[in-house]
Every structure is written in C-alpha cells, then in structure tokens.
Design a protein around this motif. Structure first.
Motif, short mmCIF file in Angstrom:
data_model
loop_
_atom_site.label_atom_id
_atom_site.label_comp_id
_atom_site.label_asym_id
_atom_site.label_seq_id
_atom_site.Cartn_x
_atom_site.Cartn_y
_atom_site.Cartn_z
N ARG A 134 9.23 -7.09 -7.57
CA ARG A 134 7.90 -7.07 -6.94
C ARG A 134 8.06 -6.83 -5.45
NH1 ARG A 134 4.03 -8.92 -10.54
NH2 ARG A 134 4.81 -10.29 -12.19
N ALA A 135 6.90 -6.73 -4.76
CA ALA A 135 6.94 -6.61 -3.30
C ALA A 135 7.45 -7.93 -2.72
CB ALA A 135 5.54 -6.31 -2.78
N LYS A 136 8.23 -7.82 -1.64
CA LYS A 136 8.76 -9.04 -1.02
C LYS A 136 7.69 -9.73 -0.17
CE LYS A 136 12.36 -10.99 1.89
NZ LYS A 136 12.20 -12.28 1.21
N HIS A 137 6.89 -8.91 0.49
CA HIS A 137 5.91 -9.46 1.42
C HIS A 137 4.50 -9.03 1.02
CE1 HIS A 137 3.42 -8.32 5.01
NE2 HIS A 137 3.52 -9.62 5.20
N VAL A 138 3.60 -9.96 1.00
CA VAL A 138 2.20 -9.60 0.76
C VAL A 138 1.28 -10.33 1.74
CG1 VAL A 138 2.37 -9.05 -1.72
CG2 VAL A 138 1.87 -11.39 -1.03
N LYS A 139 0.17 -9.67 2.01
CA LYS A 139 -0.91 -10.29 2.78
C LYS A 139 -2.13 -10.22 1.85
CE LYS A 139 -3.24 -9.78 7.22
NZ LYS A 139 -3.25 -8.97 8.45
N VAL A 140 -2.76 -11.35 1.65
CA VAL A 140 -3.83 -11.43 0.67
C VAL A 140 -5.09 -12.05 1.28
CG1 VAL A 140 -4.48 -12.41 -1.59
CG2 VAL A 140 -2.12 -11.73 -1.18
N GLU A 141 -6.21 -11.39 1.04
CA GLU A 141 -7.51 -11.95 1.45
C GLU A 141 -8.13 -12.58 0.21
OE1 GLU A 141 -8.68 -8.71 4.91
OE2 GLU A 141 -10.00 -8.98 3.19
N TYR A 142 -8.73 -13.73 0.39
CA TYR A 142 -9.35 -14.41 -0.76
C TYR A 142 -10.44 -15.35 -0.27
CZ TYR A 142 -6.48 -18.48 0.58
OH TYR A 142 -5.92 -19.54 1.26
N LEU A 143 -11.13 -15.95 -1.22
CA LEU A 143 -12.13 -16.96 -0.90
C LEU A 143 -11.62 -18.30 -1.40
CD1 LEU A 143 -15.29 -14.94 -2.02
CD2 LEU A 143 -14.40 -15.19 0.31
N ASP A 144 -11.91 -19.34 -0.64
CA ASP A 144 -11.53 -20.67 -1.11
C ASP A 144 -12.64 -21.24 -2.01
OD1 ASP A 144 -13.53 -21.73 0.53
OD2 ASP A 144 -12.14 -22.29 2.13
N ARG A 145 -12.49 -22.48 -2.47
CA ARG A 145 -13.45 -23.04 -3.44
C ARG A 145 -14.86 -23.18 -2.87
NH1 ARG A 145 -12.81 -28.64 -5.90
NH2 ARG A 145 -10.68 -28.06 -6.50
N ASN A 146 -14.98 -23.09 -1.55
CA ASN A 146 -16.31 -23.16 -0.94
C ASN A 146 -16.87 -21.79 -0.59
OD1 ASN A 146 -16.35 -26.07 -0.98
ND2 ASN A 146 -14.81 -25.98 0.63
N GLY A 147 -16.12 -20.74 -0.99
CA GLY A 147 -16.59 -19.38 -0.76
C GLY A 147 -16.27 -18.87 0.64
N LYS A 148 -15.39 -19.60 1.34
CA LYS A 148 -15.03 -19.21 2.70
C LYS A 148 -13.84 -18.25 2.66
CE LYS A 148 -14.14 -21.32 7.18
NZ LYS A 148 -12.77 -21.69 7.51
N LYS A 149 -13.94 -17.18 3.45
CA LYS A 149 -12.88 -16.17 3.48
C LYS A 149 -11.61 -16.72 4.13
CE LYS A 149 -12.07 -11.40 4.82
NZ LYS A 149 -12.62 -10.21 5.45
N GLN A 150 -10.47 -16.44 3.48
CA GLN A 150 -9.17 -16.90 3.99
C GLN A 150 -8.17 -15.77 3.88
OE1 GLN A 150 -8.90 -20.01 5.13
NE2 GLN A 150 -10.60 -21.11 4.15
N ILE A 151 -7.10 -15.89 4.65
CA ILE A 151 -6.02 -14.89 4.58
C ILE A 151 -4.71 -15.65 4.46
CG2 ILE A 151 -4.73 -13.11 5.83
CD1 ILE A 151 -7.33 -12.18 7.07
N ILE A 152 -3.83 -15.17 3.59
CA ILE A 152 -2.50 -15.77 3.49
C ILE A 152 -1.47 -14.66 3.50
CG2 ILE A 152 -2.43 -15.89 0.94
CD1 ILE A 152 -1.05 -18.68 1.40
N GLU A 153 -0.36 -14.95 4.16
CA GLU A 153 0.71 -13.97 4.25
C GLU A 153 2.01 -14.69 3.90
OE1 GLU A 153 0.44 -12.03 8.00
OE2 GLU A 153 1.76 -10.40 7.38
N ASN A 154 2.86 -14.05 3.11
CA ASN A 154 4.10 -14.71 2.72
C ASN A 154 5.15 -13.69 2.32
OD1 ASN A 154 5.86 -16.25 0.44
ND2 ASN A 154 5.07 -17.71 1.92
#
Ligand code: CO
Length: 176
Positions: A111-131
């Motif tokens: 798979r890809a080693k690094h990803v940046k992902v946009e998502y919504l949390d349980r309250n519908g708030k936009k979040q970004i995670i990178e790993n």
C-alpha cells in the motif's frame, strides 16, 4: 453492544457503502457498538459494513503497550473516520495484514506508505489526519471495505487461488 462480524465470502462485504448524512444518536450508538465488536475480537480496525451497515464509517484503535507487558485499546484512543477521502497518497510499504472478516489469515500487502485523509468526526466536524506508519496502512485497509473490497483481493493470482481453496476447506470443516 457487540454485533456480529460478517465473515468472507458474505456478499454484504461487497456492498459500496453510502455517505453518512445524520450525525445523531443512532450514528453514535453504531460507533460505540463497532468499538465493542472490534474489541471483542481483538481487532485494531473495523468498517461499518463488517457489522452489516453500509455506511462510510470506519474505526481504528492501535493497541498501546501497557506496563504489564500486554496491550490496551482505551475507547478514547479510537479514531472514528466518517466519509473519509484520501487527498494525498505516496510511497510504498509492505505490511502483513489481517481482517476480522477473514479470521486467522494474514498476508503481506502493498500500500501507500503515507496518506493524508479528510474526514468527519462523530459530530460532523471536518478533520484531517496524516500518517506514514501503521495507521496509514490501517486506514487504507478499512477504506477498501467502504468500496466493497477485502484485502485478499490484493493477493497475487496464485496466492488468491491457494487462499480460496484453503478457505473453502476451513468452512467445510466448520473452522470458520
Ligand atoms: Co478488514
């Protein structure tokens, strides 16, 4: 509440999950049940479709090392990704994967080693995670479930054939 986890080749695992639109108590109950169900089977990640709900939801909880030498997965460490989108992916990593819907089977997957992902949390708030570590692999594995894909579909033709033969035998013998 622990829910039943669907096991390959259950046809529901092939469904393409739909976007979540309501960030309500029902969603929160589902997320809580997903955590309970994942913990009950000692998993590190779970997609909603694995408990039969075709919504774009996944959870990941990477076990912590605890003092007694065991592991733990406190609920507050659970990453809940709703309607996730990969906005960046690069590099290559091979990691031995498993899946609660394919119990007892593990294989190296690229798979890809690094990803940046946009998502919504349980309250519908936009979040970004990178790993660029195990979490990146786990996110990609779980996101495949949202597209109706299980990790064994990434196996080579020969390995897949061998897997299918062994899996059929295990089912026949009542081991799954
Ligand atoms: Co899986």
């Amino acid at each position: 509440m622990v829910r039943e986890i669907l096991v390959y080749p259950d046809k529901r695992l092939k469904l393409i999950s739909k976007e979540v639109e309501s960030f309500d108590g029902e969603l929160h109950a589902l997320l809580d049940d997903m955590y309970d169900s994942m913990r009950a089977k000692n998993g590190v990640g779970l997609a909603a479709i694995q408990v039969g709900v075709d919504l774009r939801i996944l959870i990941i909880n990477i076990p912590l090392e605890v003092e007694e030498g065991g592991h733990d997965q406190p609920k507050e460490n659970t990453l809940e990704l709703i309607n996730p989108i990969i906005v960046e992916a690069d590099g290559v990593e091979v990691f031995q994967e498993g899946c609660l819907s394919v119990p007892g089977f593990y294989e190296d997957i690229e798979r890809a080693k690094h990803v940046k992902v946009e998502y919504l949390d349980r309250n519908g708030k936009k979040q970004i995670i990178e790993n660029d570590d195990f979490l990146a692999i786990a996110i990609q594995h779980e996101m495949d479930h949202l597209e109706g894909k299980v990790f064994i579909e990434k196996l080579s033709f020969t390995k897949r054939k061998k897997f299918e033969k062994e899996w059929k035998r295990k089912i026949k013998e009542g081991k799954i």
